[in-house]
Design an enzyme around this catalytic site. Structure first.
Site, PDB file in Angstrom:
ATOM      1  N   LYS A  30       0.825  -1.208   0.000  1.00  0.00           N
ATOM      2  CA  LYS A  30       0.000   0.000   0.000  1.00  0.00           C
ATOM      3  C   LYS A  30       0.867   1.270   0.000  1.00  0.00           C
ATOM      4  O   LYS A  30       0.450   2.306  -0.504  1.00  0.00           O
ATOM      5  CB  LYS A  30      -0.928   0.021   1.225  1.00  0.00           C
ATOM      6  CG  LYS A  30      -1.831  -1.198   1.398  1.00  0.00           C
ATOM      7  CD  LYS A  30      -2.982  -1.218   0.440  1.00  0.00           C
ATOM      8  CE  LYS A  30      -4.075  -2.229   0.787  1.00  0.00           C
ATOM      9  NZ  LYS A  30      -3.671  -3.645   0.809  1.00  0.00           N
TER      10      LYS A  30
HETATM   11  C1  LIG Z   1      -4.259  -4.812   0.375  1.00  0.00           C
HETATM   12  C2  LIG Z   1      -3.450  -6.059   0.341  1.00  0.00           C
HETATM   13  C3  LIG Z   1      -3.673  -7.083  -0.619  1.00  0.00           C
HETATM   14  C4  LIG Z   1      -4.814  -7.033  -1.608  1.00  0.00           C
HETATM   15  O1  LIG Z   1      -4.635  -6.041  -2.607  1.00  0.00           O
HETATM   16  P1  LIG Z   1      -5.903  -5.525  -3.460  1.00  0.00           P
HETATM   17  O2  LIG Z   1      -5.399  -4.336  -4.184  1.00  0.00           O
HETATM   18  O3  LIG Z   1      -6.952  -5.179  -2.446  1.00  0.00           O
HETATM   19  O4  LIG Z   1      -6.313  -6.639  -4.358  1.00  0.00           O
HETATM   20  C5  LIG Z   1      -2.832  -8.183  -0.612  1.00  0.00           C
HETATM   21  N1  LIG Z   1      -1.840  -8.308   0.282  1.00  0.00           N
HETATM   22  C6  LIG Z   1      -1.595  -7.344   1.219  1.00  0.00           C
HETATM   23  C7  LIG Z   1      -0.499  -7.575   2.194  1.00  0.00           C
HETATM   24  C8  LIG Z   1      -2.390  -6.197   1.279  1.00  0.00           C
HETATM   25  O5  LIG Z   1      -2.134  -5.261   2.216  1.00  0.00           O
END
Ligand SMILES: *Cc1c(COP(=O)(O)O)cnc(C)c1O
Length: 469
Positions: free
Chosen positions: A113
């Site tokens: 993120k």
């Molecule tokens: C948010 C997240 C995901 C999923 O990603 P999306 O964009 O919601 O498909 C997978 N792994 C981790 C560690 C995350 O923080």
């Protein structure tokens, strides 16, 4: 470039306009009117660019209302070696069995993120100061998104963050990550309740139009187009690092929940990046895997969403999926609107007639992984290579192995570092994962958090007293 809504009911807007909005006024999502195309020659000219400058090249095609010099300054401020703990920003490491790991988790909160949020923090501050206005971000988090938003917006002018979290329900590491921030514009609010109740408070506040307007409430949720655009960059970066000449193909495997990460891969591929396959990996919450297998999209209610050991993928209603469906139905907004109306009525929609296109035209394949798969994958990767992967990345590796082809590099996106989910690492290997050196003392730092009852009026009063005006 102008942006339109997937449901057809929005006057075309510029990048900076959609940056500060959530859903389009018709309930749809903002998408570019037309996707920019990148020629093979342009792509070759980007080889060897530092990550921040590659980000400038890609984002300048989306943020056409930000002057080039300003945008370059923003990407250079967002993607530094200091913030990402890595000279490459996104390192590429070989694993076994024809796989490589694309390291998206070197940022301050150890999850992918940060890749989009760090840019969002820069561009928010820039646009708000240009417009002479302020914004109060209100959100709820069960872990990754809230902390990434706080680290990206800490100390930024013109913006405050009010992040609700469920009291006593996050890991010690996650709590320390958020609550140790001492910046005056960051407000951690622990509510005595579960995540869904915290989320309900945010919805109630955002639904109160008078309050929302008066205090200029904003959000940084996963449907924000700027986040999708910033994520497109690392698909280009991964391709450039894994190939040596024009036209070579690369596949990507993506641990998925809200369909944000892999949507960015779909955008990169649609812009002309030679991506062979986009491998979508889910955990036991396999709504998306089911769609790509059957053509039927059937989101599930909260009580049918399992709590798993890859918790950031415990999602049964993928908020970005509508943007892919828009492309799948030939960018026919009326059809998208009808599909979402039928889903509201029947709980699902059926696009199985388009199934042959999923892989042939769009490169999508999918698979699901279980808790036992995660443990076995963490162990097997560690035994074969000495590399420790987190449970979400393990879901990606497990599914990727079924789609490896000779001569086509398979890049698995590393969406978190193992230290963030140490309990599962301990279960797999019999010992915990240690955090990176600079975070070793994190849990002993002083913490700053307001604990309060799970009550809309109480949270509202707190925001009124601390909002940026
Ligand atoms: C948010 C997240 C995901 C999923 O990603 P999306 O964009 O919601 O498909 C997978 N792994 C981790 C560690 C995350 O923080």
């Amino acid at each position: 470039m102008k942006y339109i809504s997937t449901r057809g009911g929005m006057t075309p807007l510029q990048f900076s306009d959609i940056l500060l909005e959530g859903l389009a006024p018709d309930g749809g999502l903002a998408v570019p009117e037309q996707l920019p195309q990148v020629s093979a020659d342009t792509l070759e000219s980007w080889r060897g660019l530092p990550y921040a400058d590659l980000a400038f090249e890609v984002l300048s095609m989306f943020a056409t209302d930000i002057p080039a010099d300003d945008l370059r300054r923003l990407t250079r401020a967002a993607y530094t070696q200091q913030i990402f703990n890595s000279e490459d920003i996104v390192p590429l490491r070989p694993l076994d069995g024809g796989l490589s790991l694309l390291g998206l988790s070197e940022g301050p909160t150890l999850a992918f993120k940060d890749m989009a949020m760090q840019f969002l923090g820069q561009v928010f501050e820039y646009v708000l100061s240009k417009r002479g206005t302020t914004l109060n971000i209100v959100g709820a988090t069960s872990g990754d998104t809230g902390s990434a938003a706080e680290y990206a917006l800490r100390g930024k002018k013109g913006v405050a963050v009010f992040m609700l979290s469920p009291h006593g329900r996050m890991s010690a590491f996650q709590r320390a990550q958020m609550y140790s921030l001492q910046d005056e514009n960051i407000h951690n609010i622990a509510v005595r309740g579960v995540f869904d109740e915290a989320q309900d408070i945010v919805k109630a506040l955002a639904g109160d139009l008078e309050f929302k307007t008066k205090y200029r409430l904003g959000a940084v949720n996963s449907i924000n187009w700027a986040r999708i655009a910033a994520q497109v960059v690392y698909y280009f970066h991964g391709w450039l690092r894994a190939t040596s000449k024009a036209g070579e193909q690369v596949s990507f495997a993506v641990p998925s929940g809200n369909f944000g990460n892999i949507l960015s891969g779909h955008i990169a591929r649609s812009m002309g990046l030679p991506i062979r396959r986009l491998v979508l990996a889910t955990n036991e919450n396999n709504v998306l895997e089911e769609f790509f297998r059957t053509g039927v999209y059937r989101p599930r209610p909260a009580e049918q969403t399992y709590a798993t050991s890859s918790p950031s993928m415990d999602i049964s209603r993928a908020s970005n999926f509508e943007r892919f469906v828009f492309d799948l139905v030939g960018r026919d907004a009326a059809r998208v609107k009808a599909l979402w109306a039928s889903m509201a009525r029947d709980g699902s929609f059926d696009l199985s007639s388009l199934k042959p296109q999923f892989e042939e035209r769009y490169g999508f394949v999918s698979g699901a992984s279980s808790h036992d798969d995660r443990l076995a994958t963490i162990r097997s990767v560690y035994d074969a290579t000495g590399v420790l992967i987190d449970p979400h990345t393990a879901d990606g590796v497990k599914v990727a192995r079924d789609f490896v082809e000779p001569g086509v590099p398979m890049l698995v996106l590393e969406t978190a570092l193992p230290a963030k989910f140490s309990e599962t690492i301990e279960q797999a290997l019999g010992r915990p994962a240690t955090p990176p050196g600079n975070l070793a003392d994190l849990e002993s730092l002083p913490q700053r958090v307001e604990t309060m009852d799970c009550d809309v009026a109480t949270v509202r009063r707190y925001i009124e007293a601390h909002a940026k005006v």
